[in-house]
Design a protein around this motif. Sequence first.
Motif, PDB file in Angstrom:
ATOM      1  N   ALA A   6      32.329  70.709  14.485  1.00  0.00           N
ATOM      2  CA  ALA A   6      32.774  70.861  15.862  1.00  0.00           C
ATOM      3  C   ALA A   6      31.676  71.434  16.753  1.00  0.00           C
ATOM      4  CB  ALA A   6      34.006  71.761  15.922  1.00  0.00           C
ATOM      5  N   GLY A   7      30.495  71.679  16.181  1.00  0.00           N
ATOM      6  CA  GLY A   7      29.389  72.202  16.977  1.00  0.00           C
ATOM      7  C   GLY A   7      29.384  73.721  17.101  1.00  0.00           C
ATOM      8  N   LEU A   8      30.232  74.384  16.306  1.00  0.00           N
ATOM      9  CA  LEU A   8      30.269  75.847  16.344  1.00  0.00           C
ATOM     10  C   LEU A   8      29.319  76.429  15.297  1.00  0.00           C
ATOM     11  CD1 LEU A   8      34.122  76.398  16.634  1.00  0.00           C
ATOM     12  CD2 LEU A   8      32.438  76.149  18.462  1.00  0.00           C
ATOM     13  N   GLU A  72      43.138  87.082  10.718  1.00  0.00           N
ATOM     14  CA  GLU A  72      42.144  86.621  11.680  1.00  0.00           C
ATOM     15  C   GLU A  72      41.838  87.704  12.694  1.00  0.00           C
ATOM     16  OE1 GLU A  72      40.840  84.432  15.442  1.00  0.00           O
ATOM     17  OE2 GLU A  72      42.508  85.798  15.140  1.00  0.00           O
ATOM     18  N   ASP A  74      39.128  88.241  16.261  1.00  0.00           N
ATOM     19  CA  ASP A  74      38.205  87.522  17.133  1.00  0.00           C
ATOM     20  C   ASP A  74      37.901  88.334  18.362  1.00  0.00           C
ATOM     21  OD1 ASP A  74      40.288  87.105  19.095  1.00  0.00           O
ATOM     22  OD2 ASP A  74      40.970  85.371  17.964  1.00  0.00           O
ATOM     23  N   PHE A  76      36.604  87.191  22.451  1.00  0.00           N
ATOM     24  CA  PHE A  76      36.131  86.123  23.333  1.00  0.00           C
ATOM     25  C   PHE A  76      35.855  86.667  24.721  1.00  0.00           C
ATOM     26  CE2 PHE A  76      38.437  83.819  20.057  1.00  0.00           C
ATOM     27  CZ  PHE A  76      37.503  82.851  19.733  1.00  0.00           C
ATOM     28  N   ASP A  77      34.888  86.077  25.354  1.00  0.00           N
ATOM     29  CA  ASP A  77      34.556  86.410  26.734  1.00  0.00           C
ATOM     30  C   ASP A  77      34.847  85.187  27.603  1.00  0.00           C
ATOM     31  OD1 ASP A  77      33.476  87.042  29.170  1.00  0.00           O
ATOM     32  OD2 ASP A  77      31.399  86.781  28.521  1.00  0.00           O
ATOM     33  N   PRO A  78      35.989  85.210  28.306  1.00  0.00           N
ATOM     34  CA  PRO A  78      36.389  84.029  29.092  1.00  0.00           C
ATOM     35  C   PRO A  78      35.371  83.664  30.169  1.00  0.00           C
ATOM     36  CG  PRO A  78      38.246  85.536  28.847  1.00  0.00           C
ATOM     37  CD  PRO A  78      37.025  86.255  28.351  1.00  0.00           C
ATOM     38  N   ARG A  81      32.449  82.209  28.241  1.00  0.00           N
ATOM     39  CA  ARG A  81      32.892  81.208  27.264  1.00  0.00           C
ATOM     40  C   ARG A  81      32.160  81.340  25.939  1.00  0.00           C
ATOM     41  NH1 ARG A  81      34.637  75.732  30.476  1.00  0.00           N
ATOM     42  NH2 ARG A  81      36.105  76.777  31.829  1.00  0.00           N
ATOM     43  N   THR A  82      32.009  82.580  25.512  1.00  0.00           N
ATOM     44  CA  THR A  82      31.388  82.859  24.228  1.00  0.00           C
ATOM     45  C   THR A  82      32.381  83.671  23.403  1.00  0.00           C
ATOM     46  OG1 THR A  82      30.421  84.888  25.110  1.00  0.00           O
ATOM     47  CG2 THR A  82      29.071  82.907  25.209  1.00  0.00           C
ATOM     48  N   SER A  85      35.072  84.356  15.846  1.00  0.00           N
ATOM     49  CA  SER A  85      36.341  84.439  15.134  1.00  0.00           C
ATOM     50  C   SER A  85      36.046  84.494  13.640  1.00  0.00           C
ATOM     51  CB  SER A  85      37.189  83.209  15.461  1.00  0.00           C
ATOM     52  OG  SER A  85      38.233  83.061  14.529  1.00  0.00           O
ATOM     53  N   ILE A 133      30.962  80.873  19.004  1.00  0.00           N
ATOM     54  CA  ILE A 133      30.787  79.873  20.042  1.00  0.00           C
ATOM     55  C   ILE A 133      29.844  80.456  21.083  1.00  0.00           C
ATOM     56  CG2 ILE A 133      32.947  80.557  21.213  1.00  0.00           C
ATOM     57  CD1 ILE A 133      33.182  77.597  22.045  1.00  0.00           C
ATOM     58  N   ALA A 136      28.072  76.967  26.014  1.00  0.00           N
ATOM     59  CA  ALA A 136      27.822  75.533  25.845  1.00  0.00           C
ATOM     60  C   ALA A 136      27.225  74.903  27.102  1.00  0.00           C
ATOM     61  CB  ALA A 136      29.126  74.817  25.480  1.00  0.00           C
TER      62      ALA A 136
END
Lengths: 139, 139
Positions: A6-8, A72, A74, A76-78, A81-82, A85, A133, A136
Motif C-alpha cells: 500500500a506504499g506505507l 493496536e 497509533d 496520527f497528525d491530521p 497527514r502523517t 500504527s 505513513i 504523501a
Amino acid sequence: MKLDSAGLQVLSHGECMALLATTPIGRIVFTDRALPAVQPVNFVLDGMDIVIRTTAGSKLAAATRRAIVAFEADEFDPQGRTGWSVTVVGHARAVDDPVETERLAGLPLTPWAPGSREHFIVIAAEQVSGRRIADAAGG
Amino acid sequence: MKLDSAGLQVLSHGECMALLATTPIGRIVFTDRALPAVQPVNFVLDGMDIVIRTTAGSKLAAATRRAIVAFEADEFDPQGRTGWSVTVVGHARAVDDPVETERLAGLPLTPWAPGSREHFIVIAAEQVSGRRIADAAGG
C-alpha cells in the motif's frame, strides 16, 4: 526503507516496541458473542507483554480469557497527514497468581476509569507489525 | 448522565454520530484468516454510513467483503485523562455500482496513503455505542 504493497513504510520489530512505549492508550480487539469488538484501554509495556487493568467481572475480562486478541496503538497528525500504527497479536491471559499480581500492581499503570481495577490481563506480543505513513504530498 | 457498569458516561446515538464527524481517522476491526485484525483508515461519514477508500486488491477489501465489521474512533487527552470512544458495528460492503462510486468520489475523503484508491467500502452503522471518560480525579 521498506514499503508495503500500500506504499506505507514497514516498521521493524524494535521500532514497533519503541513506539508502543510512547503512548498510554491502545485498543484491544476481540470477539464478543461472535461479533468483532474493540475497546480502548490504557496500558503499560512489561518487557514483551502488554499489561492492562480491568475489573474481574468485566466483559473485557471474560472475552479475553484464553483468547487470541489484537492490540493496536497509533498516533496520527491530521494536519500533516502523517502517523504510525502498531498492532500486536497474541494470547491474552488473566493473571491469577498473587505474586505476579503484586508485581504488576507496582508497574506505572493507573487506570483512567473510575472504580477498583485490581484484575490484570497480559497480552503476549507474539506477532508485532507496524506501519508509518509519511507526508504523501511529495510523492 | 447515564453511567455504565465501569463508571463511564454512556453517549447517546446522536452524540456518537456527532463525535464521529469530528475526526478523520478510525479503525476497522475485522477477522483475517481467523485472527482478530485492526487497521487504521481515514474515513468520512455519509449519513449513517462510514465510507473509506482503499485499493481494489487490498487485504482490507478482501477481508471486509460482505463481513460484519466494527469501526472505532476515539480521542483521548493523556494529561487530563479524559476522552471519548465510539464504536459502530455493521455490515461492510464493497461499492460496485458506478453511479454510487461516482457520488462517493465526490465526498471530502482524500486518502492519506499513497497510490490510487478508487475502491470504496461502506459500513452501515447498524449498532452505535459510545463512552466518555471524564476526569476521575474528583471521584
